[in-house]
Scaffold this active site. Structure first.
Site, PDB file in Angstrom:
ATOM      1  N   HIS A  96      21.619 -22.924 -30.422  1.00 38.14           N
ATOM      2  CA  HIS A  96      22.760 -22.096 -30.012  1.00 38.14           C
ATOM      3  C   HIS A  96      24.077 -22.852 -30.233  1.00 38.14           C
ATOM      4  O   HIS A  96      25.043 -22.295 -30.748  1.00 38.14           O
ATOM      5  CB  HIS A  96      22.681 -21.769 -28.518  1.00 38.14           C
ATOM      6  CG  HIS A  96      21.507 -20.939 -28.119  1.00 38.14           C
ATOM      7  ND1 HIS A  96      20.659 -21.284 -27.086  1.00 38.14           N
ATOM      8  CD2 HIS A  96      21.036 -19.764 -28.606  1.00 38.14           C
ATOM      9  CE1 HIS A  96      19.732 -20.350 -26.950  1.00 38.14           C
ATOM     10  NE2 HIS A  96      19.923 -19.434 -27.865  1.00 38.14           N
ATOM     11  N   ARG A 117      17.558 -17.031 -38.213  1.00 40.39           N
ATOM     12  CA  ARG A 117      16.384 -17.808 -38.632  1.00 40.39           C
ATOM     13  C   ARG A 117      15.575 -16.962 -39.612  1.00 40.39           C
ATOM     14  O   ARG A 117      15.749 -15.731 -39.658  1.00 40.39           O
ATOM     15  CB  ARG A 117      15.518 -18.170 -37.428  1.00 40.39           C
ATOM     16  CG  ARG A 117      16.159 -19.165 -36.478  1.00 40.39           C
ATOM     17  CD  ARG A 117      15.374 -19.280 -35.201  1.00 40.39           C
ATOM     18  NE  ARG A 117      15.369 -18.004 -34.505  1.00 40.39           N
ATOM     19  CZ  ARG A 117      15.253 -17.851 -33.191  1.00 40.39           C
ATOM     20  NH1 ARG A 117      15.120 -18.904 -32.427  1.00 40.39           N
ATOM     21  NH2 ARG A 117      15.257 -16.662 -32.628  1.00 40.39           N
ATOM     22  N   LYS A 145      15.860  -7.765 -17.036  1.00 42.76           N
ATOM     23  CA  LYS A 145      14.996  -8.682 -17.783  1.00 42.76           C
ATOM     24  C   LYS A 145      14.631  -9.891 -16.943  1.00 42.76           C
ATOM     25  O   LYS A 145      15.454 -10.400 -16.188  1.00 42.76           O
ATOM     26  CB  LYS A 145      15.715  -9.142 -19.058  1.00 42.76           C
ATOM     27  CG  LYS A 145      15.866  -8.034 -20.060  1.00 42.76           C
ATOM     28  CD  LYS A 145      15.950  -8.586 -21.465  1.00 42.76           C
ATOM     29  CE  LYS A 145      15.966  -7.461 -22.479  1.00 42.76           C
ATOM     30  NZ  LYS A 145      16.443  -7.876 -23.778  1.00 42.76           N
TER      31      LYS A 145
HETATM   32  O1  PNS Z   1      19.221 -14.339 -27.155  1.00 44.40           O
HETATM   33  P1  PNS Z   1      18.799 -12.927 -27.396  1.00 44.40           P
HETATM   34  O2  PNS Z   1      17.742 -12.516 -26.390  1.00 44.40           O
HETATM   35  O3  PNS Z   1      18.386 -12.685 -28.818  1.00 44.40           O
HETATM   36  O4  PNS Z   1      20.083 -12.014 -27.103  1.00 44.40           O
HETATM   37  C1  PNS Z   1      19.993 -10.649 -27.257  1.00 44.40           C
HETATM   38  C2  PNS Z   1      21.324  -9.945 -26.946  1.00 44.40           C
HETATM   39  C3  PNS Z   1      21.777 -10.240 -25.523  1.00 44.40           C
HETATM   40  C4  PNS Z   1      22.384 -10.403 -27.920  1.00 44.40           C
HETATM   41  C5  PNS Z   1      21.001  -8.450 -27.153  1.00 44.40           C
HETATM   42  O5  PNS Z   1      19.912  -8.092 -26.368  1.00 44.40           O
HETATM   43  C6  PNS Z   1      22.163  -7.530 -26.832  1.00 44.40           C
HETATM   44  O6  PNS Z   1      23.064  -7.387 -27.625  1.00 44.40           O
HETATM   45  N1  PNS Z   1      22.121  -6.916 -25.628  1.00 44.40           N
HETATM   46  C7  PNS Z   1      23.143  -6.020 -25.141  1.00 44.40           C
HETATM   47  C8  PNS Z   1      22.651  -4.577 -25.075  1.00 44.40           C
HETATM   48  C9  PNS Z   1      22.990  -3.840 -26.367  1.00 44.40           C
HETATM   49  O7  PNS Z   1      24.130  -3.799 -26.816  1.00 44.40           O
HETATM   50  N2  PNS Z   1      21.963  -3.258 -26.971  1.00 44.40           N
HETATM   51  C10 PNS Z   1      22.057  -2.599 -28.241  1.00 44.40           C
HETATM   52  C11 PNS Z   1      21.838  -3.598 -29.365  1.00 44.40           C
HETATM   53  S1  PNS Z   1      21.822  -2.806 -30.923  1.00 44.40           S
END
Ligand code: PNS
Length: 168
Positions: free
Chosen positions: A21, A94, A45
């Site tokens: 990160h 990745r 979650k």
């Molecule tokens: O570290 P992660 O788990 O890959 O992060 C995921 C995250 C928080 C970036 C993703 O779940 C997210 O954008 N969540 C917000 C909800 C949202 O906007 N959902 C629609 C995505 S297309």
């Protein structure tokens, strides 16, 4: 001609923050004027660390960057980007991430066409790193030294030790 500063969002769960990160955050901080690290604090979650803990660890890890700030967000990432007046979402990519990341980028583009998604390929030395894998290895007694900031590693070991105590 003067241009307005470019602000971007680096989103994630950061449960917990790893050097993978921080690699993406530091590269975004070099490329753009302002970086907002957006910690998803969705309560539904299940996480190893609470939202406050994840924010605290990230703020400590990002303290050395002058143009990075760390914020929590709930709801849609695109709404958060609009609130922050951010032009782009920056994410590390990745090898195995592409299909899902593309899907999210395209959905986000539909929700907020003015917010671009920019992918930074992960640094090869860190390409295998994922918080989930670090947690699994550490929970099984493997050495995760060097994969995450040392204070975060110590907190992880502490949390896992506490879990073992409560689970037995
Ligand atoms: O570290 P992660 O788990 O890959 O992060 C995921 C995250 C928080 C970036 C993703 O779940 C997210 O954008 N969540 C917000 C909800 C949202 O906007 N959902 C629609 C995505 S297309």
């Amino acid at each position: 001609m003067t241009r307005s500063p470019v602000r971007v969002v680096c989103p994630g769960s950061f449960d917990p923050v790893t050097h993978g990160h921080l690699d993406v955050i530091s590269r975004a901080a070099r490329l753009y004027d302002e970086v907002v690290v957006a910690v998803g604090v969705n309560v539904s979650k299940s996480r190893l660390f609470t939202a406050d803990e994840r924010l605290e660890m990230l703020r400590e890890a990002c303290a050395g960057f002058t143009n990075v700030r760390v914020e929590g967000f709930t709801g849609l990432l695109t709404d958060f980007c609009r609130q922050q007046d951010a032009q782009a979402i920056v994410k590390g990519l990745r090898a195995g991430d592409f299909d899902y990341e593309l899907q999210m980028a395209q959905m986000n583009a539909r929700l907020a066409p003015e917010v671009e998604t920019v992918f930074l390929p992960t640094t090869p030395e860190l390409a295998y790193l994922a918080s989930s894998l670090v947690k699994e290895v550490a929970s099984l007694g493997g050495d995760v030294t060097g994969l995450l900031p040392e204070p975060v590693r110590l907190r992880l070991l502490d949390r896992l030790a506490g879990r073992r105590t409560t689970e037995t």
